[in-house]
Design a protein around this motif. Structure first.
Motif, short mmCIF file in Angstrom:
data_model
loop_
_atom_site.label_atom_id
_atom_site.label_comp_id
_atom_site.label_asym_id
_atom_site.label_seq_id
_atom_site.Cartn_x
_atom_site.Cartn_y
_atom_site.Cartn_z
N UNK A 57 0.83 -1.20 0.00
CA UNK A 57 0.00 0.00 0.00
C UNK A 57 0.87 1.25 0.00
N UNK A 58 1.93 1.24 0.80
CA UNK A 58 2.82 2.40 0.85
C UNK A 58 3.43 2.67 -0.52
N UNK A 59 3.82 1.61 -1.20
CA UNK A 59 4.44 1.77 -2.52
C UNK A 59 3.46 2.26 -3.57
N UNK A 60 2.23 1.80 -3.49
CA UNK A 60 1.27 2.08 -4.56
C UNK A 60 0.40 3.31 -4.33
N UNK A 61 0.39 3.84 -3.10
CA UNK A 61 -0.53 4.94 -2.78
C UNK A 61 0.18 6.15 -2.16
N UNK A 62 1.18 6.70 -2.83
CA UNK A 62 1.92 7.84 -2.24
C UNK A 62 1.04 9.06 -2.02
N UNK A 63 0.05 9.28 -2.88
CA UNK A 63 -0.81 10.45 -2.72
C UNK A 63 -1.75 10.31 -1.53
N UNK A 64 -2.09 9.10 -1.18
CA UNK A 64 -2.91 8.87 0.01
C UNK A 64 -2.07 9.10 1.27
N UNK A 65 -0.82 8.64 1.22
CA UNK A 65 0.03 8.73 2.40
C UNK A 65 0.52 10.14 2.69
N UNK A 66 0.68 10.96 1.67
CA UNK A 66 1.26 12.29 1.86
C UNK A 66 0.52 13.12 2.91
N UNK A 67 -0.81 13.27 2.82
CA UNK A 67 -1.49 14.08 3.85
C UNK A 67 -1.50 13.42 5.22
N UNK A 68 -1.44 12.09 5.26
CA UNK A 68 -1.40 11.38 6.55
C UNK A 68 -0.08 11.66 7.25
N UNK A 69 1.02 11.62 6.48
CA UNK A 69 2.33 11.95 7.04
C UNK A 69 2.36 13.41 7.50
N UNK A 70 1.74 14.26 6.74
CA UNK A 70 1.74 15.68 7.06
C UNK A 70 1.02 15.94 8.38
N UNK A 71 -0.13 15.30 8.56
CA UNK A 71 -0.87 15.45 9.82
C UNK A 71 -0.03 14.96 10.99
N UNK A 72 0.60 13.81 10.82
CA UNK A 72 1.41 13.24 11.91
C UNK A 72 2.55 14.18 12.29
N UNK A 73 3.28 14.66 11.28
CA UNK A 73 4.45 15.52 11.53
C UNK A 73 4.07 16.78 12.30
#
Length: 264
Positions: free
Chosen positions: A161-177
């Motif tokens: 999922x991490x490899x195939x869905x970078x656009x999904x992960x980007x805002x999730x990482x941003x919220x966490x940071x």
């Protein structure tokens, strides 16, 4: 920005109510290190049948992050307080991870307020002092949340999922940071000190426990254990890691709606 004064702090919330003013209420509670946006994959579908109340847990998002440590009693009390402010007498509830732990306490302590309860990717006892105390200390360091991002996010999703869905992960990482380091740490301490195994055994409401086959944070084994504590509960396992509502969003949404729509 809708803020409710609850237990001496301000809680940020949002209501989606396409189903109308007479629809049942559904409260959604976020995981540690996220905010209400984690429920974006579900909100549109849920709001067609329910009045959906999302909120940022204290220490997260736009809610206040008062000095900690926090306690599970406070997290539970914030939900009840928010419902009281909004004059919600009774609701369904769905929480994931930390939100699921909060849900265990809500269902056990306030059975008159909750109809059906979904406990996702969670347990009645999550982790240990050896996990949470060092993580809380790291979060309080300068740039601590940035450092934790690369350690925590890979545990939330499978490698594929991490490899195939970078656009999904980007805002999730941003919220966490950008989550408050003190707020995150204080919630780590609330989770560390919460052992609700005894209370889980007292729950009488209809409960659905959802786990992820590949979840390293709250394992499927822990999900089955939680379901075993609660008489009559239902257990569903999805082919996902920790944030199963995102990784398997369609399956998750369908499973929750089917459960909530059932009649006793």
């Amino acid at each position: 920005m809708p803020l409710a004064a609850v237990n001496g702090i301000h809680i940020y919330y949002r209501i989606d109510a396409d189903a109308g003013d007479d629809a049942p209420w559904l409260v959604l509670s976020n995981s540690l290190g996220s905010d209400m946006s984690m429920w974006s994959p579900q909100v549109e579908a849920f709001a067609k049948k329910y009045r959906v109340l999302r909120y940022d847990t204290r220490g997260h998002g736009h809610s206040d992050a008062p000095q900690g440590p926090y306690t599970i009693d406070q997290l539970i009390g914030d939900v009840i307080g928010l419902m009281d402010v909004l004059k919600i007498k009774r609701a369904h509830y769905c929480g994931l991870s930390m939100g699921g732990l909060t849900g265990v306490g809500l269902a056990a302590r306030h059975p008159e307020r909750f109809e059906r309860v979904v406990l996702s990717n969670t347990a009645a006892l999550i982790g240990s002092d050896a996990v949470w105390t060092p993580r809380a200390a790291k979060a309080r360091e300068v740039h601590g949340m940035v450092s934790l991002t690369d350690a925590v996010i890979p545990r939330w999703f499978t490698a594929g999922f991490i490899e195939s869905q970078p656009l999904v992960l980007a805002p999730i990482r941003d919220v966490f940071r950008h989550t408050s380091g003190d707020g995150y740490a204080s919630n780590c301490e609330a989770i560390r000190d919460a052992d609700l195994r005894g209370e889980a055994k007292t729950i009488k409401a209809p409960v659905l426990v959802i786990a992820g086959t590949h979840d390293l944070s709250t394992t499927a084994e822990q999900g089955r254990e939680l379901a075993g504590y609660i008489e009559g509960s239902r257990y569903v396992e999805l082919d996902a890691a920790h944030l199963s509502n995102i990784e398997k969003s369609s399956d998750y949404t369908r499973t929750v709606l089917q459960f909530l729509g059932e009649h006793a």
